[in-house]
Structures are given as structure tokens and as C-alpha cells.
Design an enzyme around this catalytic site. Structure first.
Site, PDB file in Angstrom:
ATOM      1  N   CYS A 145       1.692 -12.178  22.047  1.00 60.27           N
ATOM      2  CA  CYS A 145       0.898 -12.733  20.857  1.00 60.27           C
ATOM      3  C   CYS A 145      -0.434 -12.944  21.033  1.00 60.27           C
ATOM      4  O   CYS A 145      -1.111 -12.956  22.144  1.00 60.27           O
ATOM      5  CB  CYS A 145       1.335 -14.013  21.323  1.00 60.27           C
ATOM      6  SG  CYS A 145       0.876 -15.350  19.918  1.00 60.27           S
TER       7      CYS A 145
ATOM      8  N   ARG B  21       7.457 -13.753   8.791  1.00 65.06           N
ATOM      9  CA  ARG B  21       7.244 -14.494  10.056  1.00 65.06           C
ATOM     10  C   ARG B  21       5.959 -15.141  10.020  1.00 65.06           C
ATOM     11  O   ARG B  21       5.611 -16.120  10.277  1.00 65.06           O
ATOM     12  CB  ARG B  21       7.411 -13.732  11.127  1.00 65.06           C
ATOM     13  CG  ARG B  21       7.426 -14.735  12.190  1.00 65.06           C
ATOM     14  CD  ARG B  21       8.033 -13.865  13.635  1.00 65.06           C
ATOM     15  NE  ARG B  21       8.398 -15.087  14.489  1.00 65.06           N
ATOM     16  CZ  ARG B  21       7.786 -15.797  15.405  1.00 65.06           C
ATOM     17  NH1 ARG B  21       6.322 -15.575  15.352  1.00 65.06           N
ATOM     18  NH2 ARG B  21       8.060 -16.538  16.223  1.00 65.06           N
TER      19      ARG B  21
END
Ligand code: IMP
Length: 500
Positions: free
Chosen positions: A318, A417
Site C-alpha cells: 500500500c 476499489r
């Protein structure tokens, strides 16, 4: 503006102080089972899992094979939604075709195919045996089996047909579809078989029973199965095409849905939850998230979420925090959400499980997350390393790696997403694309992780996850404490520990 009176803390910043270990604290007595979906306080959750580990909703992680393997261990998998609705529904139905013990044959080939073709198929799937059927489909007429033991590229011509080297059906022990699993397993042992094909009167292949599955059943015992003994499967959904995707997934047999978003505190998630509750009631539970505070938990709980995922910015792949400056340390997020979950349960009598998602770099981080009160844990990097993940095994500088990429990377381009303001494509990346060290089979490492978790719980004097959370004594760790564990010792060479 408001500034929270806390420092954002990760799981890595805590240690557990042991409690008294009593006689009943043995590995055999430790119960790791967890509720997956909402339930009334004092009642059992309609879906519990024996091993509280679930696979991340990611293309690099959750294939049907991963989901089945995880269900065999007592965990749970979510098929990802960054693919057309029909493709995702097909993956869900593929999992549902497997009954625990009786597998849908997923590696199949025609007798006229070449040895080279079957070798390629087996290598790509990292398997060693294929069923031979007349049309190469899972339920075609059963003609035999071919395994990597039946030919060798240096000894046999890879242009020869599969038929020339297969073990023909007439030389094999096969079973009738009416056979019970215990009888099938007895046949496996009596005839020293690795594979028992189950074949109908018509000659069609119904399923296969594997010696390996018997051994796994004896090791893990509590598979995640439905009332028809089929493996349970979850499916990720989004807040864009839910009115088409969700009915298709439910028809395909999805047991649980989960709205997958990097930031779940949104009116779009509420609308999606209300659609599901309005159309399908409680028939198929649906989780929501991700959130990092109590306000967002309550919003999604009130909207009908059956479980809520916690974690923004902590995932190994991430870069959301760097790109957008949003997120919260996973420990701080859990502490806040757990408090809200418990307050909500006290007020309403409804318990909504929470799932700690992302950023668990070491097995002991899982123990810290359970101590802080998560009900179960979602993992991406951890599962991506195994044979059972869908990505390629590659050699880099002599070492084996599996590919692993974030859903917000250019490679995945999962714009549903990462909603970046209505654009139906990724404007900027929120994830990276890379490799993780290959760690062999899921079954071996999950076994070791379970052993470590149980050992931690025993040190903390607890035999259930609830007691572990309630009794946990945690202490923040100083930088000096870390340094103490890095004294200069030249380690002796030894095989690498796949658990790390
Ligand atoms: P890991 O277990 O630390 O690898 O984290 C996996 C989790 O990271 C997933 O379950 C998602 O919540 C999250 N995630 C997946 N892809 C991305 C991405 O591209 N950027 C940020 N987070 C991601």
C-alpha cells in the site's frame, strides 16, 4: 479541525506481558474459532470459522484453489471482483462444486493432447496429476490418469499423445458415486492409491478423492463447509455494479459477500448494504469497510453490515498514506473500532465481528491484533507467498519469489476499489507491483502460524480468542527495546523459515 489526542500506532509497537499459565492451557485445548458474521449476543454466529484467517480480496491472492485450500484448513477465502461478473461467478461456482473430500477434477486433458501439453498444464498449475477425459472437461467420459511419474521429457517424446503414457481407466481402481467419504478413504488405503476417481454408470467422471485431502482432514479437522459439505466461499463486491454483480454471485453460491474499498466510510457503502438487505434479507451476509475509527464502524453497523473490516494504509503493497495522507496505525484503529463494537453490542444486543486487514508482517502481529480484540484477520502478502496463490513463481537472482501486486497498482487497475472521484480508471496509483519470497505450501506455514498463535495464548493463560483479548496485558515498545533484540550475532546458515 480536530486533532486526536493520540499517536497513530502500528501492531509492531506492542508486546504482550504473559499471564499465569494454568494446567488447562495446552495446544490441544486452545480453540481459535471465531464468528464471521453478525449475531445476537449470547448466540452463535451463523457462520464460524475454526481458523480465523481469511484471504485478501485481491487478484494476486484469492483464486478458487487458494479458497479451497484455506477452507480445508478451517479458514475462509474471498474471490476478488476486479474481473467481469461472469468470470467471478464462475470462480465462485467452481469452489462450490467441491465437496469436502470429493473434489471437482480441475486439471483435465484429452487423450489426443501431447505429453508436452500435459507437462505444461501440470507445471503451470503446480500439480502432478491430471484426469484424462474424452473431451478434456471435468465431467467428460473418464479414460485414465496421467501424472508426472508417467513420463519424463528426457526419456519420452513430448509430441507423443497423452494416451500413449496414461494409466488407462481399466487398470485403475475407481468408485461409484454412491460411495461414502469414509469408504472412499478406506479404498485409498486398502489399494495404496494417491487418487480415487469417482465415476458414474455412464462412464462420466464425477469427482476425485485424494489421499492428500484425507491427511489434511486429519491435521485440520474443521473444514469450512456448508450444510451440504461443500466448501464455503466469499466474494468481493463494489459499490458500482452491485445490482448486477451481487445477484449473479448469490446464484453462483457465494456464502458471504464483502464490499471491498480502501475507504468504506461512505454513503455508497450504505446504499449497497441497504440494497442487499432489501433484496436478499439475511440470506447472504455482507461485510463492509475498510474503516479506522468508531464513527465509521457505527455508520456501517447501522446500515446493516454483517462484519466490518479495519485498516487503511497499512497493507504491505500500500502507498495510500504517501499518496493521499489518509490512514491510521493498525493498532490505534483496532483499539478504537473494538471499543465501538463492544459499545454497540451492549446497546443493541448485536455483535458485529471485525476483521483486521493488512499490514501484518509477522506471525506475532496476528497475536497482537487478536489481543487488541479483532475477531479474524485478512491477509494478502502472507498468502501470496504460497504455491496455492494464483501468481507466477519466478526466480530472481537465484531465489524463488511469487508475484504480488496491490489492487491500486497499474497492474490491477482496480478503479472500483480506488474510487478517485468518479473517474472510471486509476488517475494515480495506491499500490505497488512486486515479488514476495516463495514460502512453499500454504498447509505447512498455516500449521506453523496456528502453533505460534496457540503458544502465545498459552503464555497469556487463555484458551479462547475472547479470553485472550479480555485478559491481554499489552505494553508499548520503546526504540531501545527493539535494539536489544538486534545484538550482533552471526547466524549459522540454515534453511529459511517460511513462516517469516
Ligand atoms: P497485506 O496483508 O499487508 O499484504 O495487505 C493486504 C490488504 O491491503 C488487502 O486486504 C487490502 O485491504 C489492502 N490492499 C490491497 N491492494 C492495495 C493497494 O494497491 N493499495 C493499498 N492497499 C491495498
Amino acid at each position: 479541525m480536530k486533532i486526536l489526542d493520540e499517536t497513530s500506532r502500528t501492531l509492531n509497537e506492542y508486546l504482550l506481558v504473559p499471564n499465569l499459565t494454568t494446567e488447562d492451557c495446552t495446544p490441544g485445548n486452545v480453540d481459535l474459532s471465531a464468528p464471521l458474521v453478525r449475531h445476537r449476543l449470547g448466540e452463535q454466529s451463523p457462520i464460524r470459522i475454526a481458523v480465523p484467517l481469511v484471504s485478501a480480496i485481491m487478484g494476486a491472492v484469492s483464486s478458487p484453489r487458494m479458497t479451497i485450500s484455506l477452507a480445508q484448513c478451517g479458514g475462509f477465502g474471498f474471490i476478488h471482483h476486479n474481473q467481469p461478473i461472469t468470470a467471478q461467478a464462475e470462480m465462485v461456482s467452481n469452489v462450490k462444486q467441491h465437496k469436502a473430500g470429493f473434489r471437482h477434477s480441475d486439471i483435465n486433458i484429452k487423450p489426443t493432447a501431447t505429453l508436452g501439453e500435459v507437462a505444461g498444464l501440470l507445471q503451470a498449475a503446480e500439480r502432478d496429476i491430471a484426469a484424462v477425459t474424452d473431451d478434456g472437461t471435468p465431467h467428460g467420459t473418464f479414460l485414465g490418469l496421467i501424472s508426472t511419474r508417467d513420463f519424463h521429457p528426457k526419456r519420452h517424446d513430448l509430441n507423443d499423445s497423452v494416451e500413449s503414457r496414461m494409466q488407462p481407466a481399466k487398470s485403475l481402481v475407481v468408485a461409484d458415486p454412491s460411495i461414502s467419504l469414509s469408504h472412499a478413504n478406506a479404498m485409498i488405503w486398502d489399494h495404496r492409491l494417491d487418487v480415487l476417481p469417482v465415476v458414474a454408470d455412464t462412464g462420466r467422471l464425477e469427482s476425485i478423492v485424494l489421499r492428500r485431502d484425507y491427511e489434511l482432514h486429519k491435521t485440520f479437522r474443521n473444514e469450512t463447509i456448508d450444510s451440504d459439505k461443500r466448501f464455503r466461499v466469499g466474494a468481493g463486491v463494489n459499490t458500482h455494479d452491485y445490482q448486477e454483480r451481487i445477484p449473479a454471485l448469490i446464484r453462483a453460491g457465494a456464502d458471504v459477500l464483502c464490499i471491498d474499498s480502501s475507504d468504506g466510510y461512505s454513503v455508497w457503502q450504505r446504499n449497497t448494504l441497504q440494497y442487499v438487505k432489501g433484496e436478499f434479507g439475511d440470506q447472504t451476509p455482507i461485510g463492509a469497510g475498510n474503516v479506522v475509527d468508531g464513527r465509521a464502524f457505527r455508520y456501517l453497523a447501522d446500515a446493516g453490515a454483517d462484519f466490518i473490516k479495519v485498516g487503511i494504509g497499512g497493507g504491505s503493497i500500500c502507498i495510500t498514506r504517501d499518496q493521499k495522507g489518509i490512514g491510521r496505525g493498525q493498532a490505534s484503529a483496532l483499539i478504537d473500532v473494538v471499543a465501538e463494537r463492544d459499545a454497540y453490542a451492549k446497546e443493541t444486543g448485536i455483535y458485529i465481528p471485525i476483521c483486521c486487514d493488512g499490514g501484518l508482517l509477522s506471525d506475532y502481529h496476528m497475536a497482537i491484533a487478536f489481543a487488541l480484540g479483532t475477531d479474524f484477520i485478512m491477509l494478502g502478502r502472507y498468502f501470496a507467498r504460497f504455491t496455492e496463490s494464483p501468481t507466477k513463481l519466478v526466480r530472481v537472482n537465484g531465489q524463488l519469489f511469487k508475484e504480488y501486486w496491490g489492487e491500486g497498482s497499474q497492474r490491477a487497475r482496480n478503479w472500483s476499489r480506488y474510487d478517485q472521484g468518479g473517474e472510471q480508471h486509476l488517475v494515480f496509483e495506491e499500490g505497488v507491483d512486486g515479488y514476495v519470497p516463495y514460502a512453499g505450501s500454504l498447509y505447512d506455514t498455516v500449521t506453523m502460524t496456528i502453533a505460534k498463535l496457540k503458544a502465545t495464548m498459552i503464555s497469556c493463560g487463555s484458551t479462547t480468542l475472547r479470553a485472550f483479548h479480555e485478559n491481554a496485558v499489552l505494553v508499548p515498545v520503546s526504540h531501545q527495546s527493539y535494539l536489544q533484540n538486534t545484538a550482533e550475532i552471526q547466524l549459522r546458515d540454515r534453511p529459511s523459515d517460511p513462516g517469516q
